[in-house]
Design an enzyme around this catalytic site. Structure first.
Site, mmCIF file in Angstrom:
data_model
loop_
_atom_site.group_PDB
_atom_site.id
_atom_site.type_symbol
_atom_site.label_atom_id
_atom_site.label_comp_id
_atom_site.label_asym_id
_atom_site.label_seq_id
_atom_site.Cartn_x
_atom_site.Cartn_y
_atom_site.Cartn_z
ATOM 1 N N GLY A 10 46.674 -8.857 10.917
ATOM 2 C CA GLY A 10 46.622 -9.180 9.491
ATOM 3 C C GLY A 10 47.670 -8.399 8.719
ATOM 4 O O GLY A 10 48.357 -7.536 9.266
ATOM 5 N N LEU A 12 47.459 -6.069 6.271
ATOM 6 C CA LEU A 12 47.275 -4.628 6.109
ATOM 7 C C LEU A 12 47.270 -3.903 7.447
ATOM 8 O O LEU A 12 47.949 -2.883 7.612
ATOM 9 C CB LEU A 12 45.982 -4.336 5.338
ATOM 10 C CG LEU A 12 45.684 -2.860 5.086
ATOM 11 C CD1 LEU A 12 46.828 -2.167 4.346
ATOM 12 C CD2 LEU A 12 44.385 -2.697 4.306
ATOM 13 N N ALA A 60 38.894 -8.557 8.462
ATOM 14 C CA ALA A 60 37.940 -9.136 7.509
ATOM 15 C C ALA A 60 38.073 -10.648 7.495
ATOM 16 O O ALA A 60 39.107 -11.204 7.875
ATOM 17 C CB ALA A 60 38.201 -8.590 6.104
ATOM 18 N N TYR A 61 37.016 -11.287 7.033
ATOM 19 C CA TYR A 61 37.051 -12.721 6.737
ATOM 20 C C TYR A 61 37.442 -12.821 5.264
ATOM 21 O O TYR A 61 36.690 -12.380 4.399
ATOM 22 C CB TYR A 61 35.664 -13.327 6.979
ATOM 23 C CG TYR A 61 35.578 -14.820 6.712
ATOM 24 C CD1 TYR A 61 35.469 -15.721 7.765
ATOM 25 C CD2 TYR A 61 35.602 -15.326 5.410
ATOM 26 C CE1 TYR A 61 35.391 -17.092 7.529
ATOM 27 C CE2 TYR A 61 35.539 -16.693 5.164
ATOM 28 C CZ TYR A 61 35.429 -17.570 6.227
ATOM 29 O OH TYR A 61 35.354 -18.917 5.989
ATOM 30 N N THR A 62 38.634 -13.357 4.985
ATOM 31 C CA THR A 62 39.151 -13.299 3.610
ATOM 32 C C THR A 62 39.357 -14.670 2.947
ATOM 33 O O THR A 62 39.905 -14.741 1.853
ATOM 34 C CB THR A 62 40.496 -12.536 3.573
ATOM 35 O OG1 THR A 62 41.398 -13.172 4.487
ATOM 36 C CG2 THR A 62 40.325 -11.077 3.953
ATOM 37 N N ASP A 102 37.908 -5.631 -4.863
ATOM 38 C CA ASP A 102 37.457 -5.699 -6.258
ATOM 39 C C ASP A 102 36.396 -6.791 -6.447
ATOM 40 O O ASP A 102 35.668 -6.793 -7.431
ATOM 41 C CB ASP A 102 38.650 -6.002 -7.168
ATOM 42 C CG ASP A 102 39.290 -7.341 -6.863
ATOM 43 O OD1 ASP A 102 39.126 -8.275 -7.663
ATOM 44 O OD2 ASP A 102 39.937 -7.472 -5.814
ATOM 45 N N TYR A 125 32.039 -14.317 -0.559
ATOM 46 C CA TYR A 125 32.975 -13.353 0.026
ATOM 47 C C TYR A 125 32.699 -11.953 -0.526
ATOM 48 O O TYR A 125 32.549 -10.982 0.214
ATOM 49 C CB TYR A 125 34.421 -13.779 -0.262
ATOM 50 C CG TYR A 125 35.432 -12.679 -0.039
ATOM 51 C CD1 TYR A 125 35.753 -12.257 1.249
ATOM 52 C CD2 TYR A 125 36.058 -12.037 -1.114
ATOM 53 C CE1 TYR A 125 36.664 -11.231 1.454
ATOM 54 C CE2 TYR A 125 36.971 -11.026 -0.918
ATOM 55 C CZ TYR A 125 37.268 -10.617 0.367
ATOM 56 O OH TYR A 125 38.167 -9.591 0.576
ATOM 57 N N LYS A 129 31.315 -8.518 1.484
ATOM 58 C CA LYS A 129 32.061 -7.250 1.467
ATOM 59 C C LYS A 129 31.200 -6.132 0.873
ATOM 60 O O LYS A 129 31.237 -4.988 1.343
ATOM 61 C CB LYS A 129 33.374 -7.399 0.680
ATOM 62 C CG LYS A 129 34.402 -8.301 1.338
ATOM 63 C CD LYS A 129 34.871 -7.823 2.702
ATOM 64 C CE LYS A 129 35.839 -6.676 2.610
ATOM 65 N NZ LYS A 129 36.321 -6.258 3.964
ATOM 66 N N TRP A 150 44.527 -8.017 -4.501
ATOM 67 C CA TRP A 150 45.737 -8.851 -4.519
ATOM 68 C C TRP A 150 46.813 -8.362 -3.538
ATOM 69 O O TRP A 150 47.948 -8.080 -3.920
ATOM 70 C CB TRP A 150 46.300 -8.911 -5.935
ATOM 71 C CG TRP A 150 45.397 -9.526 -6.957
ATOM 72 C CD1 TRP A 150 44.062 -9.786 -6.834
ATOM 73 C CD2 TRP A 150 45.765 -9.962 -8.266
ATOM 74 N NE1 TRP A 150 43.574 -10.350 -7.987
ATOM 75 C CE2 TRP A 150 44.601 -10.469 -8.894
ATOM 76 C CE3 TRP A 150 46.952 -9.958 -8.996
ATOM 77 C CZ2 TRP A 150 44.595 -10.986 -10.192
ATOM 78 C CZ3 TRP A 150 46.947 -10.454 -10.290
ATOM 79 C CH2 TRP A 150 45.778 -10.976 -10.874
#
Length: 281
Positions: A10, A12, A60-62, A102, A125, A129, A150
């Site tokens: 991913g 990050l 993560a599932y984003t 956030d 989502y 989280k 973001w």
């Protein structure tokens, strides 16, 4: 330091691995292919065998809209997998950084959210989280929860790449102008995570690039910096309906970073300029 990083394919995870290796750390990157994080036995066995000093959980599932349909999938990845990792980290006394969002906040008002403000997610989502955060709090006495917004980076899809692609296909675009947040470059975020994990300054942090803008402002700056001629029309959230409700206020306060003596990230405009350079290369 011996560190496990999940989600290395991913945006990050890719830059976290790069940054830690640059600093001379021993990094074990895990992908979906090497470990199914939703299988508790596999997670426990793998982490026990590796015996890391720290785990940075970037996987993560984003897919925010899709999460409204694939509720179990999002829950398994964002909540259950996090609890399995937290449990085994507690057992082997490894530090853990959980990357949150956030979206755990309701996104109302116009003040930046502080780390201790009341969470109240408005979509699935965000809920998964938030429940991931709860799993970390439940399983670990010492933890790092890092909320981000973001995110954009070289490895993966993001708003910047989408805007650049669309600018080649269209002369005009419409972009939401009433959701405000901080675009955050994974290179800058990764440096901060690599610094945090080497301390015992545990707790919840908000880490984003400095400054706030709307998606519309962000798009305008992308086109200005990349020299693209595109007419951009501002839209309200109501004019751009999506399956998942979006928070309008995504501002996060970075006060905790300052209090704990960590360096704040550069401005999002500075980050965007460097990112566009990185994409050219």
């Amino acid at each position: 330091m011996r560190v496990v990083v999940t989600g290395v394919n991913g945006q990050l995870g890719y830059d976290v691995v790069k940054e830690l290796r640059k600093q001379g750390d021993e990094v074990i990157g895990l992908t979906r292919e090497t470990l199914d994080l939703t299988e508790e036995d596999q997670v426990t066995k793998t982490i026990r065998e590796i015996k890391p000093e720290a785990v940075i959980h970037c996987a993560a599932y984003t897919a925010v809209d899709l999460a409204e349909e694939e509720k179990d999938k999002a829950l398994n990845v964002n909540t259950l997998a996090t609890s399995y990792l937290a449990k085994v980290c507690a057992e082997i006394q490894a530090k853990m950084i959980y990357i949150s969002t956030d979206y755990v906040f309701p996104g109302e008002g116009d003040k930046p959210y502080e780390v201790k403000d009341k969470v109240d997610p408005i979509n699935w989502y965000g809920q998964t989280k938030y429940e991931g955060e709860q799993a970390v709090l439940r399983e670990l006495n010492h933890y790092f929860i890092v909320r981000v917004t973001w995110v954009f980076g070289k490895n993966g899809n993001n708003f910047v790449k989408t805007m650049l692609r669309l600018s080649q296909e269209r002369e005009s675009l419409s972009v939401v102008a009433d959701q405000i947040g901080s675009p955050t470059y994974t290179v800058d975020l990764a440096k901060c995570l690599a610094e945090i994990v080497k301390t015992d300054k545990y707790g919840i942090y908000h880490v984003t690039n400095e400054g706030f803008c709307s998606w519309y402002d962000f798009a305008m700056e992308i086109f200005r910096m990349s020299g693209r001629n595109v007419v951009v029309h501002p839209l309200t959230s109501e004019q751009f309906p999506s399956k998942a409700k979006r928070p309008k206020n995504c501002r996060l306060s970075k006060q905790k970073l300052t209090e704990e003596g960590f360096e704040r990230l550069p401005s999002w405009q500075d980050a965007l300029a460097r990112y566009l350079e990185e994409l050219k290369q």
